[in-house]
Every structure is written in structure tokens, then in C-alpha cells.
Scaffold this motif. Structure first.
Motif, PDB file in Angstrom:
ATOM      1  N   ASP A  59       0.687  -1.290   0.055  1.00  0.00           N
ATOM      2  CA  ASP A  59       0.032  -0.102   0.058  1.00  0.00           C
ATOM      3  C   ASP A  59       0.993   1.116  -0.022  1.00  0.00           C
ATOM      4  OD1 ASP A  59       0.930   0.296   2.732  1.00  0.00           O
ATOM      5  OD2 ASP A  59      -1.117  -0.366   3.535  1.00  0.00           O
ATOM      6  N   GLY A  60       2.295   1.288  -0.043  1.00  0.00           N
ATOM      7  CA  GLY A  60       2.905   2.414  -0.286  1.00  0.00           C
ATOM      8  C   GLY A  60       3.209   3.254   1.166  1.00  0.00           C
ATOM      9  N   ARG A  61       2.637   2.694   1.874  1.00  0.00           N
ATOM     10  CA  ARG A  61       2.739   3.755   3.445  1.00  0.00           C
ATOM     11  C   ARG A  61       4.137   3.427   3.936  1.00  0.00           C
ATOM     12  NH1 ARG A  61      -2.568   2.028   6.965  1.00  0.00           N
ATOM     13  NH2 ARG A  61      -4.043   2.646   5.576  1.00  0.00           N
ATOM     14  N   ASP A  62       4.697   4.678   4.482  1.00  0.00           N
ATOM     15  CA  ASP A  62       5.985   4.625   5.253  1.00  0.00           C
ATOM     16  C   ASP A  62       5.976   3.711   6.368  1.00  0.00           C
ATOM     17  OD1 ASP A  62       6.880   6.508   3.557  1.00  0.00           O
ATOM     18  OD2 ASP A  62       6.623   8.194   4.998  1.00  0.00           O
ATOM     19  N   LYS A  63       7.288   2.982   6.515  1.00  0.00           N
ATOM     20  CA  LYS A  63       7.237   1.964   7.687  1.00  0.00           C
ATOM     21  C   LYS A  63       8.322   2.310   8.660  1.00  0.00           C
ATOM     22  CE  LYS A  63       6.515  -2.301   7.058  1.00  0.00           C
ATOM     23  NZ  LYS A  63       6.516  -3.866   6.876  1.00  0.00           N
ATOM     24  N   PRO A  64       8.483   1.957   9.940  1.00  0.00           N
ATOM     25  CA  PRO A  64       9.626   2.014  10.797  1.00  0.00           C
ATOM     26  C   PRO A  64      10.584   1.500  10.153  1.00  0.00           C
ATOM     27  CG  PRO A  64       7.699   1.833  12.088  1.00  0.00           C
ATOM     28  CD  PRO A  64       7.355   1.385  10.591  1.00  0.00           C
ATOM     29  N   SER A  65      11.802   2.064  10.207  1.00  0.00           N
ATOM     30  CA  SER A  65      13.153   1.189   9.816  1.00  0.00           C
ATOM     31  C   SER A  65      13.533   0.311  10.898  1.00  0.00           C
ATOM     32  CB  SER A  65      14.159   2.253   9.477  1.00  0.00           C
ATOM     33  OG  SER A  65      13.748   3.125   8.421  1.00  0.00           O
ATOM     34  N   ILE A  66      14.323  -0.704  10.534  1.00  0.00           N
ATOM     35  CA  ILE A  66      14.812  -1.579  11.475  1.00  0.00           C
ATOM     36  C   ILE A  66      16.103  -1.083  11.840  1.00  0.00           C
ATOM     37  CG2 ILE A  66      15.739  -3.901  11.992  1.00  0.00           C
ATOM     38  CD1 ILE A  66      12.693  -3.919  11.858  1.00  0.00           C
ATOM     39  N   LYS A  67      16.373  -0.814  12.986  1.00  0.00           N
ATOM     40  CA  LYS A  67      17.847  -0.065  13.552  1.00  0.00           C
ATOM     41  C   LYS A  67      18.738  -1.216  13.970  1.00  0.00           C
ATOM     42  CE  LYS A  67      15.277   4.187  14.945  1.00  0.00           C
ATOM     43  NZ  LYS A  67      15.036   4.805  15.753  1.00  0.00           N
ATOM     44  N   THR A  68      19.832  -1.080  13.598  1.00  0.00           N
ATOM     45  CA  THR A  68      21.085  -2.056  13.887  1.00  0.00           C
ATOM     46  C   THR A  68      22.024  -1.283  14.549  1.00  0.00           C
ATOM     47  OG1 THR A  68      22.264  -3.953  13.371  1.00  0.00           O
ATOM     48  CG2 THR A  68      22.037  -2.193  11.768  1.00  0.00           C
ATOM     49  N   GLU A  69      22.692  -2.102  15.659  1.00  0.00           N
ATOM     50  CA  GLU A  69      23.955  -1.415  16.390  1.00  0.00           C
ATOM     51  C   GLU A  69      24.864  -2.326  16.385  1.00  0.00           C
ATOM     52  OE1 GLU A  69      23.713   1.584  17.465  1.00  0.00           O
ATOM     53  OE2 GLU A  69      21.795   2.029  17.227  1.00  0.00           O
ATOM     54  N   PRO A  70      26.245  -1.911  16.608  1.00  0.00           N
ATOM     55  CA  PRO A  70      27.368  -2.945  16.695  1.00  0.00           C
ATOM     56  C   PRO A  70      27.132  -3.997  17.480  1.00  0.00           C
ATOM     57  CG  PRO A  70      28.186  -0.608  16.502  1.00  0.00           C
ATOM     58  CD  PRO A  70      26.376  -0.593  16.839  1.00  0.00           C
ATOM     59  N   VAL A 105      23.802 -14.156   6.905  1.00  0.00           N
ATOM     60  CA  VAL A 105      23.726 -13.740   8.099  1.00  0.00           C
ATOM     61  C   VAL A 105      24.802 -12.892   8.527  1.00  0.00           C
ATOM     62  CG1 VAL A 105      24.112 -14.418  10.586  1.00  0.00           C
ATOM     63  CG2 VAL A 105      22.702 -16.087   9.030  1.00  0.00           C
ATOM     64  N   ALA A 106      24.663 -11.461   8.926  1.00  0.00           N
ATOM     65  CA  ALA A 106      25.620 -10.602   8.983  1.00  0.00           C
ATOM     66  C   ALA A 106      25.819  -9.972  10.335  1.00  0.00           C
ATOM     67  CB  ALA A 106      24.940  -9.363   8.141  1.00  0.00           C
ATOM     68  N   LYS A 107      26.864  -9.371  10.657  1.00  0.00           N
ATOM     69  CA  LYS A 107      27.183  -8.838  11.982  1.00  0.00           C
ATOM     70  C   LYS A 107      27.400  -7.277  11.704  1.00  0.00           C
ATOM     71  CE  LYS A 107      29.719  -9.275  16.129  1.00  0.00           C
ATOM     72  NZ  LYS A 107      31.034 -10.168  17.072  1.00  0.00           N
ATOM     73  N   THR A 108      26.789  -6.523  12.679  1.00  0.00           N
ATOM     74  CA  THR A 108      26.902  -4.923  12.442  1.00  0.00           C
ATOM     75  C   THR A 108      28.338  -4.772  13.121  1.00  0.00           C
ATOM     76  OG1 THR A 108      24.525  -4.811  12.474  1.00  0.00           O
ATOM     77  CG2 THR A 108      25.681  -2.945  12.884  1.00  0.00           C
ATOM     78  N   LEU A 109      28.736  -3.832  12.233  1.00  0.00           N
ATOM     79  CA  LEU A 109      30.137  -3.136  12.632  1.00  0.00           C
ATOM     80  C   LEU A 109      29.954  -1.588  12.938  1.00  0.00           C
ATOM     81  CD1 LEU A 109      32.984  -4.900  10.422  1.00  0.00           C
ATOM     82  CD2 LEU A 109      32.079  -5.722  12.778  1.00  0.00           C
ATOM     83  N   ARG A 110      29.207  -1.230  11.925  1.00  0.00           N
ATOM     84  CA  ARG A 110      28.704   0.204  12.160  1.00  0.00           C
ATOM     85  C   ARG A 110      27.106   0.680  12.172  1.00  0.00           C
ATOM     86  NH1 ARG A 110      31.069   3.251   7.659  1.00  0.00           N
ATOM     87  NH2 ARG A 110      29.017   3.191   6.962  1.00  0.00           N
ATOM     88  N   SER A 111      26.670   1.227  12.989  1.00  0.00           N
ATOM     89  CA  SER A 111      25.262   1.203  13.026  1.00  0.00           C
ATOM     90  C   SER A 111      24.448   1.900  11.957  1.00  0.00           C
ATOM     91  CB  SER A 111      24.662   2.255  14.184  1.00  0.00           C
ATOM     92  OG  SER A 111      25.293   3.377  14.299  1.00  0.00           O
TER      93      SER A 111
END
Length: 287
Positions: A59-70, A105-111
Motif C-alpha cells: 500500500d506504499g505507506r511509510d514503515k519504521p526502519s529496523i535499526k541495528t547497532e554494533p 547472516v551478517a554482524k553489524t560493525l557500524r550502526s
């Protein structure tokens, strides 16, 4: 609900986030839950299918982003890593292809923010989560589930789900009946080989009620996701038979996001309906 309880409910657990409809607030709750875990340790997270996109693909609505941290670990695809504002280390690439690329499967190094892409099949999800648990030793995992698909919960051992319900005055009656139905269904006993029961294959629909023998005392279904009855129909059936399940997903709680409804008034109404499942009201004020 104090911060300590809010935090430790997710630690050393795999928790799915389900919802009563699209845009119920699942992604917002997932971000909140991930922040709770980060107070103790780095979380792992995933989705079923495609999620986390900035605009809903339907439907094209804005969605909250998934935030990822180190330190976070998550499942997505190579193209989505390249789109992200973060920096990541690929822990493993899997031979699972999706319309949005090969799963990793990834690991976050920079947020940063990331679009999640997940597997389509329960067996694939189990394989990926087993890798995160056993090879990477992550124990606190959040999985963003589809709005109406509860079956993946049964695929992951010792997991449970939170059910996000977006409620306003127009849908409150229907939402409460849905919560009653799900709570009752989550409490069904596990079936055993000793049960002399009538087994219903697939969905338990109103049309199948007439197929249950009159002298039947026990009906067995796969799990609560097989119930396609309303609350009144389920109550009527329970007067005739005992319902048991082969799989029993754990309902951990309802997350009620209220609009124009007082919390105290809703809590009283919730209790008056005899629902005993934990109720979490508008949790985001406890950031």
C-alpha cells in the motif's frame, strides 16, 4: 511494566512478533524489544519473508526502519546490505535465494538501518536460527513475523510469540473477541498417542464441524493456527468435545496499541472478558 521486567523477558529467548493486521505496529515493537535486549547483550533478529522496507510494498505507506547497532546479528540479503547506511561483516552466506537476493547472516560493525529479508519456508528459518544459536552463540532473538502467519513459531524450539493488536473504538469489540479466541486456543492440551480422538487435517473451519462424529469426545488439530472459527463457534464446540493440539506455540503476551481509549478502562474490559494472557499496554513510553 518496569524496565527490568521489560528487558529480561527477551533475554535468552526466541520471540516472534505477530500482529492482528498490517500496520499493527509490529516493527515498532520489534525495535523497542531490540533496545531492551541491548541493555544486557547484543541481539539477533530476522523476519519471515520480506520486511523492514521503508515503504510497504502493497500500500506504499511509510514503515519504521529496523535499526541495528554494533554487535547485532541479523538475516538479510546481499543487495540489502549494500543499500544500508551501516557497515557489516558477513558471517555466512546461505544457498537460499529470494526475489531480493541470496540470504546471509551478517554482524553489524557500524550502526545504521537495514531492510530485512527472510526465508519463505519454516525449515529454512530453522536452519538459519540454528546457525545463529549454535555457531554464533546468540541467545536473545527477535523474529518479525507476518501479520497472520503463526506456523513458524512451531518450527523454532522453545520459542513463543507476542501478538500486537492495534485497537480503536471501531474495532475494539472484534479485537477483544480475537484475543479471547487466541488465548483459549493457546491453552489447549497437547495430544498423545493414547487419545482416542478424531483428527482434523488442515484447518478447523465451520464447514468441518458437521464432520465430527456425534460420539466423539476429543478432537485433535495441528495447532492454534488451524482454527478458522470465531469465538462463539469455538465456545460451542468446546461444550461438545475436548480440543487438543499436536504443536503448542507459546503466547507470551498481547501488546495493545490503543487509540482514543483510556488504558485503565481497556484493562478493566480486558479482565472482564476472562482473558488471562499478559497484557502490555502502549509499551513505548517505557523506552
Amino acid at each position: 511494566m518496569n524496565t527490568t521486567n521489560a528487558t529480561y523477558r527477551f533475554i535468552n529467548n526466541t520471540s516472534f512478533v505477530m500482529g492482528n493486521r498490517k500496520n499493527a505496529g509490529k516493527t515498532t515493537f520489534m525495535n523497542w524489544a531490540l533496545n531492551q535486549i541491548r541493555k544486557v547483550e547484543a541481539p539477533a533478529f530476522a523476519t519471515i519473508g520480506i520486511d523492514g522496507e521503508s515503504h510497504d510494498q502493497i500500500d506504499g505507506r511509510d514503515k519504521p526502519s529496523i535499526k541495528t547497532e554494533p554487535g547485532d546479528v541479523f538475516i538479510t540479503s546481499y543487495p540489502m546490505l549494500r543499500k544500508s547506511s551501516g557497515l557489516f561483516k558477513v558471517e555466512k552466506a546461505f544457498q537460499i535465494k529470494t526475489p531480493l537476493g541470496q540470504l546471509v547472516v551478517a554482524k553489524t560493525l557500524r550502526s545504521g538501518t537495514v531492510e530485512l529479508v527472510g526465508p519463505e519456508y519454516n525449515e529454512q528459518l530453522k536452519h538459519l536460527i540454528d546457525f545463529i544459536r549454535q555457531e554464533l552463540n546468540y541467545r536473545s532473538i527477535i523474529i518479525d513475523g507476518a501479520a497472520s502467519r503463526l506456523t513458524p513459531v512451531s518450527a523454532i524450539a522453545n520459542s513463543g510469540f507476542y501478538y500486537v493488536v492495534n485497537i480503536d473504538r471501531r474495532n475494539m469489540k472484534k479485537a477483544l473477541e480475537q484475543m479471547q479466541l487466541l488465548s483459549v486456543s493457546a491453552g489447549f492440551e497437547m495430544a498423545s498417542q493414547d487419545d482416542n480422538a478424531f483428527v482434523i487435517e488442515g484447518a478447523l473451519t465451520p464447514g468441518k464441524l458437521s464432520s465430527i462424529p456425534r460420539n466423539c469426545q476429543t478432537v485433535v488439530i495441528n495447532d492454534l493456527t488451524a482454527i478458522f472459527l470465531n469465538y462463539e463457534q469455538l465456545q460451542h464446540l468446546q461444550k461438545r468435545v475436548i480440543i487438543k493440539v499436536i504443536n503448542r506455540p507459546i503466547l507470551k503476551g498481547y501488546v495493545a496499541v490503543l487509540k482514543d481509549i483510556a488504558q485503565e478502562a481497556f484493562s478493566q474490559l480486558y479482565m472482564s472478558k476472562g482473558i488471562r494472557t499478559e497484557l502490555i499496554l502502549n509499551p513505548y513510553v517505557h523506552q
